[in-house]
Scaffold this motif. Structure first.
Motif, short mmCIF file in Angstrom:
data_model
loop_
_atom_site.label_atom_id
_atom_site.label_comp_id
_atom_site.label_asym_id
_atom_site.label_seq_id
_atom_site.Cartn_x
_atom_site.Cartn_y
_atom_site.Cartn_z
N LEU A 63 37.62 -8.18 35.88
CA LEU A 63 38.80 -8.69 36.56
C LEU A 63 39.90 -7.66 36.40
O LEU A 63 40.20 -7.24 35.28
N LEU A 64 40.49 -7.22 37.50
CA LEU A 64 41.58 -6.25 37.45
C LEU A 64 42.82 -6.89 38.06
O LEU A 64 42.77 -7.38 39.19
N VAL A 65 43.89 -6.90 37.30
CA VAL A 65 45.17 -7.46 37.79
C VAL A 65 46.18 -6.33 37.88
O VAL A 65 46.44 -5.63 36.89
N TYR A 66 46.73 -6.15 39.08
CA TYR A 66 47.68 -5.08 39.35
C TYR A 66 48.95 -5.71 39.90
O TYR A 66 48.95 -6.87 40.31
N HIS A 67 50.04 -4.96 39.92
CA HIS A 67 51.30 -5.55 40.39
C HIS A 67 51.40 -5.60 41.91
O HIS A 67 52.27 -6.27 42.47
N SER A 68 50.48 -4.93 42.60
CA SER A 68 50.51 -4.91 44.06
C SER A 68 49.23 -5.53 44.61
O SER A 68 48.13 -5.19 44.19
N VAL A 86 35.30 -4.56 41.11
CA VAL A 86 36.10 -5.45 40.26
C VAL A 86 36.61 -6.60 41.12
O VAL A 86 36.63 -6.52 42.34
N MET A 87 36.99 -7.69 40.46
CA MET A 87 37.68 -8.77 41.15
C MET A 87 39.16 -8.41 41.11
O MET A 87 39.76 -8.40 40.04
N TRP A 88 39.75 -8.12 42.27
CA TRP A 88 41.13 -7.63 42.34
C TRP A 88 42.08 -8.80 42.53
O TRP A 88 41.92 -9.61 43.44
N ARG A 89 43.08 -8.89 41.65
CA ARG A 89 44.13 -9.89 41.79
C ARG A 89 45.47 -9.24 41.49
O ARG A 89 45.54 -8.21 40.81
N ALA A 90 46.54 -9.83 42.03
CA ALA A 90 47.87 -9.25 41.86
C ALA A 90 48.80 -10.22 41.16
O ALA A 90 48.71 -11.44 41.34
#
Length: 201
Positions: A63-68, A86-90
């Motif tokens: 799981l990858l959490v980014y600000h954008s 990855v599972m992309w979430r912001a």
């Protein structure tokens, strides 16, 4: 870098780790050159959640959490988040919230564990071991009704470095491999400054 995060009855462990565009924090120079000014390393915060079983032969998609939600690189290179590894979430703080974590368990972790157990002819029993991070809701069992065979166990406070397998070199090895791969790609991109490399690659 800042750090925060199946046989029979399996141990599945998650760990989330806040990282960035990993650059070396020091510049190695000769002693007589110590008067030269230094430079702060480039840094761009994100959070990764690592999850695997105790033996390491079942690795769950990160799981990858980014600000954008849609970084510029996605648009310029026509990248679709569904095709990422990855599972992309912001999140505005690039941090895992409870909603994001529950979604990750339901969409990625649960199905992956079920597939692993089924493929290996193992009974549908799994133990999900979590630390006391704020993103891990105490009522997680109620939020994953579709995967009732997953039992959730929370580690006692202040025991994560001792008891959690991902703290036993897993995270540090992941960072080392990431840095090695990053610099390999950087060296292959000739005639580019590091800033240009980040922007265009």
């Amino acid at each position: 870098m800042q750090k925060d995060t199946l046989p029979s009855k399996s141990s599945t462990v998650t760990r989330q780790d806040s990282s960035g565009k990993k650059m070396l924090r020091r510049t190695y120079i000769m002693a007589e050159e110590k008067i030269l000014p230094g430079h702060k390393p480039m840094w761009d915060k994100l959070t990764l959640v690592l999850c695997a079983n105790a033996s390491g032969n079942c690795k769950v998609k990160l799981l990858l959490v980014y600000h954008s939600e849609n970084p510029r690189a996605f648009k310029s290179h026509k990248i679709t988040k569904e095709n990422l590894q990855v599972m992309w979430r912001a999140n505005s703080n690039a941090w895992v919230t409870r909603d994001i974590f529950v979604q990750y368990v339901n969409v990625v972790v649960g199905p992956t564990i079920k597939n692993y157990l089924t493929t290996n002819n193992l009974p549908l029993k799994a133990l999900l071991i979590l630390d006391k991070a704020t993103a891990h809701p105490p009522t997680l069992t109620d939020d994953i009704e579709e995967f009732k065979y997953i039992e959730v166990l929370f580690l006692p406070p202040n025991t994560t470095p001792i008891l959690q397998p991902t703290d036993q070199q897993v995270i540090s090895n992941f960072k080392k491999l990431f840095t090695k791969h990053l610099f390999k790609r950087c060296f292959e991109a000739t005639n580019l400054t590091l800033r240009e490399f980040w922007k265009d690659h």
